[in-house]
Design an enzyme around this catalytic site. Structure first.
Site, short mmCIF file in Angstrom:
data_model
loop_
_atom_site.label_atom_id
_atom_site.label_comp_id
_atom_site.label_asym_id
_atom_site.label_seq_id
_atom_site.Cartn_x
_atom_site.Cartn_y
_atom_site.Cartn_z
N GLY A 14 2.49 0.15 -14.17
CA GLY A 14 2.87 -1.08 -13.48
C GLY A 14 4.33 -1.46 -13.61
O GLY A 14 4.69 -2.63 -13.42
N ASN A 16 6.76 -0.70 -11.58
CA ASN A 16 7.25 -1.14 -10.26
C ASN A 16 6.74 -2.54 -9.93
O ASN A 16 7.45 -3.35 -9.34
CB ASN A 16 6.82 -0.15 -9.18
CG ASN A 16 7.75 1.04 -9.12
OD1 ASN A 16 8.87 0.93 -8.65
ND2 ASN A 16 7.30 2.17 -9.65
N LEU A 97 -6.05 6.56 0.35
CA LEU A 97 -6.63 5.43 1.10
C LEU A 97 -7.52 5.95 2.23
O LEU A 97 -7.16 6.91 2.92
CB LEU A 97 -5.52 4.56 1.70
CG LEU A 97 -5.11 3.35 0.87
CD1 LEU A 97 -4.82 3.71 -0.56
CD2 LEU A 97 -3.95 2.64 1.49
N ASN A 111 4.15 2.26 0.42
CA ASN A 111 3.97 3.00 -0.84
C ASN A 111 5.34 3.41 -1.36
O ASN A 111 6.26 3.66 -0.58
CB ASN A 111 3.14 4.27 -0.56
CG ASN A 111 2.93 5.11 -1.81
OD1 ASN A 111 2.61 4.58 -2.88
ND2 ASN A 111 3.09 6.42 -1.69
N HIS A 113 7.16 6.40 -3.51
CA HIS A 113 6.88 7.78 -3.93
C HIS A 113 8.13 8.36 -4.60
O HIS A 113 9.24 8.18 -4.10
CB HIS A 113 6.49 8.62 -2.71
CG HIS A 113 6.18 10.04 -3.08
ND1 HIS A 113 4.96 10.41 -3.61
CD2 HIS A 113 6.94 11.16 -3.05
CE1 HIS A 113 4.97 11.71 -3.87
NE2 HIS A 113 6.18 12.18 -3.53
C1 GRF Z 1 5.97 5.69 -9.65
O1 GRF Z 1 6.81 6.72 -10.09
C2 GRF Z 1 5.68 5.78 -8.19
O2 GRF Z 1 6.68 6.43 -7.47
C3 GRF Z 1 4.43 6.62 -8.15
O3 GRF Z 1 3.72 6.24 -9.30
C4 GRF Z 1 4.60 5.77 -10.30
C5 GRF Z 1 4.11 4.43 -10.75
O4 GRF Z 1 4.79 3.95 -11.87
N1 GRF Z 1 3.73 6.42 -6.90
P1 GRF Z 1 4.50 2.47 -12.36
O5 GRF Z 1 3.01 2.33 -12.55
O6 GRF Z 1 5.04 1.53 -11.35
O7 GRF Z 1 5.23 2.37 -13.68
#
Ligand code: GRF
Length: 203
Positions: A14, A16, A97, A111, A113
């Protein structure tokens, strides 16, 4: 400006989500988080959400690893809709999804990535980048459709691969870039600086 109502979905740490929530708290984004959902009760993203007193939803245990049972996804989509979600943000959501979410929120799901798509879709994109010996990788925010990591790119940030980089060091620098890129894109969607797709099934 009416705040954009966000539903955030995650499976893991989490970080992000935290970056996004902090940017909203600092009033850098005219948005509000109306639901934080995890595909499993233990997802750390849910603990971060509870600390911030945000509404949380944990999916019941799934028998699959890479997708949800249709009825579980249906309930998740319904919970997001009931919360008044206008944009679904996949922030480290590790399941593919299917119809319930894609039909319910077509053209309103983004999303993040960890690569410069279309290069290195799928899991552990930073390891793929190291293996391919590219000198530059990065991260991408894109619209979500039925093709995994295949929807239209909204914005990307580049990260140089440095000599001696390990999977961990490269991943850490990519995540650093993600924590800037995702809030920026949500801000620009909330303020209509980035156009929203007209066709709900964006390519
Ligand atoms: C991120 O690196 C994102 O790009 C990928 O999953 C990871 C999630 O990290 N889809 P976090 O849970 O936000 O720390």
């Amino acid at each position: 400006m009416k705040p954009l109502r966000l539903g955030v979905l995650g499976s893991g740490q989490g970080s992000n989500f935290v970056a996004l929530a902090e940017a909203i708290r600092s009033e850098l984004i005219p948005a509000e988080i109306v639901l934080v959902a995890g595909d499993q009760a233990e997802a750390k993203i849910l603990a971060h959400a509870r600390e911030r007193k945000l509404p949380v939803y944990a999916c019941p245990k799934s028998a699959f690893r890479t997708k949800l049972e249709p009825e579980i996804e249906e309930e998740l989509a319904g919970t997001l809709a009931k919360a008044g979600t206008e944009l679904v943000v996949l922030a480290g959501y590790l399941r593919v999804l299917k119809k319930p979410l894609l039909d319910g929120f077509g053209g309103r799901i983004i999303n993040i990535h960890p690569s410069l798509l279309p290069s290195f879709p799928g899991l552990k994109a930073w390891e793929q980048a190291l293996k391919a010996r590219v000198t530059q990788t990065g991260c991408t925010v894109h619209w979500v459709n039925e093709t995994v990591d295949g929807g239209a790119v909204i914005r990307q940030a580049k990260v140089n691969v440095q000599p001696g980089d390990t999977a961990e060091s490269l991943h850490a620098r990519i995540q650093h870039a993600e924590h800037r890129l995702l809030p920026e894109v949500v801000r620009d969607l909330a303020t209509q600086r980035i156009p929203w797709p007209k066709d709900p099934r964006i390519s």
